[in-house]
Design an enzyme around this catalytic site. Structure first.
Site, mmCIF file in Angstrom:
data_model
loop_
_atom_site.group_PDB
_atom_site.id
_atom_site.type_symbol
_atom_site.label_atom_id
_atom_site.label_comp_id
_atom_site.label_asym_id
_atom_site.label_seq_id
_atom_site.Cartn_x
_atom_site.Cartn_y
_atom_site.Cartn_z
ATOM 1 C CB SER A 68 -51.885 -22.666 45.291
ATOM 2 O OG SER A 68 -50.831 -23.766 44.905
ATOM 3 N N GLY A 95 -55.598 -23.130 36.937
ATOM 4 C CA GLY A 95 -54.648 -22.400 35.927
ATOM 5 C C GLY A 95 -54.016 -22.432 34.801
ATOM 6 C CB CYS A 107 -47.664 -11.913 50.288
ATOM 7 S SG CYS A 107 -48.705 -10.817 49.627
#
Length: 410
Positions: A141, A182, A364
Site C-alpha cells: 500500500s 495482508g 497507476c
C-alpha cells in the site's frame, strides 16, 4: 480511421505518432515533449481500441500486437494521461462510460463469496512475485515519505509508525482488529511496538499462510492470530480497528454495511483508522484494464460518498489526511524494482504477465501525477473526546518512537 480521428481529437499537448498496420505514420499534438511513437501490428486495432481504449490498448500491448519505437511505455502513458481529460469529452468515450455505468451496480455487488474470489485473483499469486518488488515487510500500500527521499524501506516503516500514532496504541491491554491484514507485517509491527493483542482478517490463503508463519517465527503466537475471514463474519469488540488498502475492494453499494460493521465491532471509546486510495472528483467507472486483469471488484471512493455512510452509521470523523503524491513515488519504486527483476518474474510466469504488470504499475504511477487520484487516511470514533483535541499527539508519538529506536541502537 476511427483511432486516427480519436487521437486527432485527444492529443493536444506533447506528441504522439501512430504507425498503422500498413506502415503509414501520422503525428498528433503540438510537437513538444513528451514524445511517443506507437506501431500497430494488426489492422483490427484501429477499430477496437477506440471502443474501450483503456482495455483494448492494454490487451494489445500485453499480446505484443502494439509496440513502441524510439520511445517506451512510460512515454506513451505520459502523453495519453496528460491528454486524458480531452479524451473523456469525445462522444465515443461518453457513450462507453455511460454503458459501463449501467453495469457498475452489478460489478460493485460484493457478497462474501465474490469478495474471496476477487482477492484470490490478485493476492494468491506467488509470494515470490511480491518479494521481487515490495519492501522486506511486504507492505502493499502507499508508503509515507516524510521527505523527498527514495528509500522504500524507510517510507514503509514511516507509514506504519504514522498509522500507529493515529491509533493511539500507547495504552495498555488494547485489542486490535486488522481488516485486510495482508502478509501480517502491520499487525506484527503493532504487537511488537505496543504489546497490543492483534486479530487479522484476510481472504487470501497465500497471505494467511505467510502471516501465520511469520507470527510463529517471531514467537508472537499468544498475541497475534490471523483468520481467513470476511469482516462481515467477525464478531466481538475491539479497542482499535485498522484497515489499510482494503476499503478499495468494498464497493460503493456496501459502504453502509461496512461502516455499520465497523461501528458494531468497535468499543465505545474505540478508534478506527482507514487507509485507502480515493478520488478527488469524478465518480466514474474504474479503469477497464485494472478491473478485468488486476483488481476485479475494485472501486475507488469519493470522500463525499464515504462521509455520508460514516454519518449514517453514527460514527464521527475525528481526522482526515490526504496523501497526494506519496503513492506516485511508491509506485515508481515498485516499478523500478519490478523491472530490475523482470527476468525472474518472467520465469515465474511469462512475458505477457510482465507486460501486464509493468503497465499496471506504470499507469497507476502516472495516474497519480496527472489524474484525480489520492490516498486518504480517515480516523473514526464514537465519542467526541476519544482522541486529543489537536493533532500534536500524532507527531509527538512518531518522534518519540524514533528517539526510542535511536537510543536502542546506541
Amino acid at each position: 480511421m476511427l483511432l486516427q480521428k480519436l487521437f486527432a481529437f485527444m492529443i493536444r499537448e506533447g506528441t504522439l505518432s501512430l504507425i498503422d498496420a500498413a506502415g503509414k505514420k501520422t503525428t498528433y499534438g503540438n510537437g513538444s515533449a513528451p514524445n511517443s511513437t506507437v506501431r500497430l501490428h494488426n489492422q483490427r486495432l484501429e477499430y477496437t481500441i477506440p471502443l474501450n481504449p483503456a482495455l483494448y490498448f492494454a490487451e494489445a500491448y500485453m499480446e505484443g500486437t502494439l509496440t513502441f519505437e524510439d520511445s517506451n511505455l512510460e512515454d506513451f502513458l505520459e502523453v495519453s494521461l496528460k491528454n486524458f481529460p480531452h479524451l473523456e469529452k469525445h462522444w465515443l468515450m461518453k457513450i462507453g462510460n455511460l454503458l459501463r455505468r449501467q453495469t457498475r451496480r452489478v460489478k460493485q455487488y460484493n457478497p462474501i463469496r465474490r469478495a474471496r474470489r476477487n482477492v484470490a485473483h490478485h493476492y494468491d499469486l506467488s509470494g515470490k512475485l511480491y518479494d521481487l518488488f515490495l519492501d522486506n515487510d511486504r507492505q502493499y500500500s502507499c508508503a509515507y515519505f516524510t521527505s523527498p527521499h527514495g528509500d522504500l524501506e524507510r517510507a514503509q516503516a514511516d507509514k506504519k509508525r504514522h498509522i500507529a500514532a493515529k491509533l493511539l496504541l500507547d495504552r495498555p491491554n488494547l485489542k486490535l482488529l486488522d481488516i485486510g491484514s495482508g502478509w501480517g507485517g502491520l499487525g506484527i509491527y503493532f504487537a511488537e511496538q505496543s504489546g497490543c493483542d492483534v486479530t487479522g482478517l484476510t481472504l487470501s490463503k497465500e497471505q494467511l499462510a505467510a502471516s501465520q508463519q511469520r507470527v510463529k517465527k517471531a514467537g508472537l503466537d499468544q498475541r497475534i492470530r490471523f483468520h481467513l475471514r470476511d469482516y462481515r463474519e467477525e464478531n466481538g469488540t475491539y479497542d482499535r480497528i485498522v484497515s489499510v488498502g482494503m476499503f478499495e475492494h468494498v464497493g460503493k453499494k456496501h459502504y453502509d454495511e461496512y461502516f455499520e460493521r465497523v461501528r458494531d465491532l468497535m468499543t465505545d471509546d474505540g478508534v478506527c483508522l482507514i487507509h485507502s486510495i480515493g478520488k478527488f472528483a469524478n465518480p466514474g467507472p474504474i479503469n477497464s484494464f485494472i478491473q478485468k486483469y488486476i483488481f476485479p471488484g475494485g472501486d475507488l471512493p469519493l470522500l463525499s460518498m464515504v462521509f455520508r455512510s460514516v454519518e449514517r452509521a453514527g460514527l464521527l470523523v475525528t481526522d482526515v489526511e490526504i496523501l497526494r503524491l506519496h503513492y506516485a513515488t511508491t509506485l515508481r519504486l515498485w516499478h523500478d524494482r519490478f523491472q530490475a527483476n523482470r527476468s525472474k518474474v518472467a520465469r515465474l510466469y511469462d512475458e505477457r504477465f510482465c507486460r501486464m504488470w509493468e503497465l499496471y504499475l506504470k499507469a497507476c504511477e502516472i495516474g497519480f501525477y496527472h489524474q484525480d487520484l489520492m490516498v486518504f487516511q480517515l480516523q473514526l470514533a464514537k465519542k467526541l473526546d476519544t482522541v486529543p483535541l489537536t493533532r500534536d499527539y500524532i507527531y509527538e508519538q512518531e518522534h518519540g518512537d524514533l528517539e526510542r529506536r535511536a537510543h536502542a541502537a546506541e
